[in-house]
Write a protein that holds these residues in place. Structure first.
Motif, PDB file in Angstrom:
ATOM      1  N   LEU A 163      10.411  -0.238  11.826  1.00 50.57           N
ATOM      2  CA  LEU A 163      11.784  -0.570  11.277  1.00 50.57           C
ATOM      3  C   LEU A 163      12.045   0.749  10.610  1.00 50.57           C
ATOM      4  N   THR A 164      13.441   1.222  10.771  1.00 53.33           N
ATOM      5  CA  THR A 164      13.998   2.305   9.782  1.00 53.33           C
ATOM      6  C   THR A 164      13.812   2.042   8.460  1.00 53.33           C
ATOM      7  N   LEU A 165      14.300   3.150   7.887  1.00 52.00           N
ATOM      8  CA  LEU A 165      14.208   2.653   6.425  1.00 52.00           C
ATOM      9  C   LEU A 165      15.680   1.727   5.923  1.00 52.00           C
ATOM     10  N   GLY A 197       6.953   2.407   1.900  1.00 53.78           N
ATOM     11  CA  GLY A 197       8.348   2.699   1.856  1.00 53.78           C
ATOM     12  C   GLY A 197       8.767   1.987   0.230  1.00 53.78           C
ATOM     13  N   ARG A 205       4.486   9.452   8.166  1.00 56.62           N
ATOM     14  CA  ARG A 205       5.710   9.372   7.154  1.00 56.62           C
ATOM     15  C   ARG A 205       5.342  10.627   5.985  1.00 56.62           C
ATOM     16  N   GLU A 216       6.616  14.405   4.987  1.00 52.96           N
ATOM     17  CA  GLU A 216       6.832  14.669   3.509  1.00 52.96           C
ATOM     18  C   GLU A 216       6.369  15.957   3.185  1.00 52.96           C
ATOM     19  N   PRO A 220       0.921  -1.128  -0.013  1.00 53.88           N
ATOM     20  CA  PRO A 220      -0.069   0.117  -0.164  1.00 53.88           C
ATOM     21  C   PRO A 220       0.964   1.226   0.012  1.00 53.88           C
ATOM     22  N   SER A 221       0.199   2.356  -0.134  1.00 54.07           N
ATOM     23  CA  SER A 221       0.875   3.657  -0.052  1.00 54.07           C
ATOM     24  C   SER A 221       1.699   3.891   1.360  1.00 54.07           C
ATOM     25  N   GLU A 264       8.586  -1.750  -8.400  1.00 54.32           N
ATOM     26  CA  GLU A 264       7.684  -1.460  -7.298  1.00 54.32           C
ATOM     27  C   GLU A 264       6.165  -1.010  -7.633  1.00 54.32           C
ATOM     28  N   THR A 278       6.898  -2.876   7.963  1.00 51.55           N
ATOM     29  CA  THR A 278       7.985  -1.770   8.261  1.00 51.55           C
ATOM     30  C   THR A 278       7.653  -0.679   9.238  1.00 51.55           C
ATOM     31  N   VAL A 320      15.019  -1.649   6.583  1.00 47.92           N
ATOM     32  CA  VAL A 320      14.103  -2.430   5.487  1.00 47.92           C
ATOM     33  C   VAL A 320      15.159  -2.459   4.422  1.00 47.92           C
ATOM     34  N   ARG A 335      -7.513   5.497  -0.641  1.00 49.57           N
ATOM     35  CA  ARG A 335      -6.673   5.273  -2.047  1.00 49.57           C
ATOM     36  C   ARG A 335      -6.463   3.733  -2.010  1.00 49.57           C
ATOM     37  N   SER A 377       9.187   2.914  -2.722  1.00 51.70           N
ATOM     38  CA  SER A 377       9.873   3.707  -3.530  1.00 51.70           C
ATOM     39  C   SER A 377      11.386   3.911  -2.991  1.00 51.70           C
ATOM     40  N   SER A 378      11.167   4.360  -1.550  1.00 47.58           N
ATOM     41  CA  SER A 378      12.557   4.631  -0.939  1.00 47.58           C
ATOM     42  C   SER A 378      13.498   3.350  -0.748  1.00 47.58           C
TER      43      SER A 378
HETATM   44  N1  LIG Z   1      10.931   2.442   7.248  1.00 50.84           N
HETATM   45  C1  LIG Z   1      10.790   3.703   7.229  1.00 50.84           C
HETATM   46  N2  LIG Z   1      10.607   4.612   8.444  1.00 50.84           N
HETATM   47  C2  LIG Z   1      10.426   5.791   8.314  1.00 50.84           C
HETATM   48  N3  LIG Z   1      10.294   6.644   7.158  1.00 50.84           N
HETATM   49  C3  LIG Z   1      10.148   5.844   6.030  1.00 50.84           C
HETATM   50  C4  LIG Z   1      10.274   4.355   5.879  1.00 50.84           C
HETATM   51  N4  LIG Z   1      10.189   3.998   4.772  1.00 50.84           N
HETATM   52  C5  LIG Z   1       9.822   5.306   4.057  1.00 50.84           C
HETATM   53  N5  LIG Z   1       9.919   6.222   4.920  1.00 50.84           N
HETATM   54  C6  LIG Z   1       9.471   7.527   4.260  1.00 50.84           C
HETATM   55  O1  LIG Z   1       8.151   7.397   4.034  1.00 50.84           O
HETATM   56  C7  LIG Z   1       7.739   8.223   2.848  1.00 50.84           C
HETATM   57  C8  LIG Z   1       6.947   7.347   1.830  1.00 50.84           C
HETATM   58  O2  LIG Z   1       7.863   6.288   1.577  1.00 50.84           O
HETATM   59  P1  LIG Z   1       7.780   5.931  -0.019  1.00 50.84           P
HETATM   60  O3  LIG Z   1       7.417   7.105  -0.983  1.00 50.84           O
HETATM   61  O4  LIG Z   1       9.029   5.235  -0.248  1.00 50.84           O
HETATM   62  O5  LIG Z   1       6.479   4.977   0.052  1.00 50.84           O
HETATM   63  P2  LIG Z   1       5.746   4.265  -1.060  1.00 50.84           P
HETATM   64  O6  LIG Z   1       5.353   2.979  -0.634  1.00 50.84           O
HETATM   65  O7  LIG Z   1       6.574   4.190  -2.490  1.00 50.84           O
HETATM   66  O8  LIG Z   1       4.454   5.166  -1.191  1.00 50.84           O
HETATM   67  P3  LIG Z   1       3.461   5.431  -2.548  1.00 50.84           P
HETATM   68  O9  LIG Z   1       2.978   4.095  -2.959  1.00 50.84           O
HETATM   69  O10 LIG Z   1       2.508   6.253  -1.969  1.00 50.84           O
HETATM   70  O11 LIG Z   1       4.467   5.970  -3.768  1.00 50.84           O
HETATM   71  C9  LIG Z   1       8.968   8.772   2.444  1.00 50.84           C
HETATM   72  O12 LIG Z   1       9.243  10.191   2.931  1.00 50.84           O
HETATM   73  C10 LIG Z   1      10.146   7.971   3.222  1.00 50.84           C
HETATM   74  O13 LIG Z   1      11.343   8.680   3.236  1.00 50.84           O
END
Ligand SMILES: Nc1ncnc2c1ncn2[C@@H]1O[C@H](COP(=O)(O)OP(=O)(O)OP(=O)(O)O)[C@@H](O)[C@H]1O
Ligand SMILES: Nc1ccn([C@H]2C[C@H](O)[C@@H](COP(=O)(O)O)O2)c(=O)n1
Length: 231
Positions: free
Chosen positions: A211-213, A23, A165, A169, A19-20, A137, A208, A216, A185, A25-26
């Protein structure tokens, strides 16, 4: 692993869904950079086609109108994780596809089967072209786009963690409103008939929330290493 070492390793296809705000993309970008793989953000492609439809006055309440224009825009994705790009008819749309307007309309556009067929074809050809492998992804990569991926990951996180999170942003956006928008969504993406957001049966689920980024990223890099060693 250094990029040089990665180049001698077997090509690997990694699907990361969820889901959105979990994390995807990161994590995907960092894993791809670290392992010398290509990277594809499929959400950006659905956002790009939505941006084109908004700009061209397509009635987004009418699935037939969406289907009729599904093949009209030329969408090009650059797959370098250090510089992922997205263009529509030669125009760089990396910024415009992140507006609130596109975010609120992308689920309706991406639910239309003709749109999904078009974008899925693009995704499969980019994955096939990736010499050293790719991290892709999205929402339906493990279930539909690349069902034979070497490794499938399904990222989750609590709505509270995801909203916090995203609000961070969006510089102080209301956490409660952000949470409601994310859940709305997710519900639309999970309930559509064609390739909904879903965990593949053989995906590894990683929660996650706590967990920190970095943790992961390390977890996924380890899982890719294990898959490569077994190849
Ligand atoms: N494990 C984590 N801990 C804290 N912050 C995180 C972690 N993973 C991602 N983030 C932060 O959360 C926000 C969303 O992450 P990201 O865009 O990677 O998610 P996503 O799943 O790709 O979302 P979307 O599907 O909406 O594009 C970013 O600001 C990212 O830095
Ligand atoms: N494989 C995918 C990727 C994305 N979508 C749709 C559904 C999402 O709400 C939207 C935007 O994705 P995001 O940028 O938030 O990752 O695109 C999809 O249907 N299938």
């Amino acid at each position: 692993m250094e990029n040089g070492a990665a180049r001698t390793a077997p090509a690997v296809i990694v699907a990361i869904d969820g889901p959105s705000g979990t994390g995807k993309s990161s994590t995907s970008k960092a894993v791809a950079s670290q392992l010398g793989l290509s990277y594809l953000d499929t959400g950006a492609q659905y956002r790009a086609i939505t941006w084109w439809m908004v700009n061209n006055g397509i009635d987004l309440t009418d699935p037939t109108a969406i289907a009729d224009s599904a093949g009209k825009a030329e969408i090009v994705s650059g797959t370098d994780p250090a510089n992922p790009t997205i263009s529509v008819d030669g125009v760089d749309v990396a910024g415009p596809i992140r507006t609130q307007e596109v975010t609120s309309k992308v689920s309706a556009v991406s639910a239309v089967p003709e749109v999904r067929a078009r974008i899925t074809e693009l995704q499969r050809s980019l994955a096939a072209e990736a010499e050293h492998g790719i991290v892709v992804e999205g929402r339906d990569i493990g279930t539909t786009v690349l069902p034979d991926a070497d490794l499938k990951i399904f990222l989750t996180a609590s709505p509270e963690a995801r909203a916090a999170r995203r609000s961070g942003e969006l510089k102080g956006a209301d956490v409660q409103a952000t949470r409601e928008a994310l859940l709305k969504r997710d519900a639309a993406d999970s309930s559509r008939k064609t390739s909904p957001l879903a965990k593949a049966d053989d995906a590894v689920e990683v929660d996650t929330s706590d967990l920190t980024l970095q943790q992961v990223i390390e977890c996924v890099v380890t899982l890719v290493g294990e898959k490569r060693a077994a190849k």
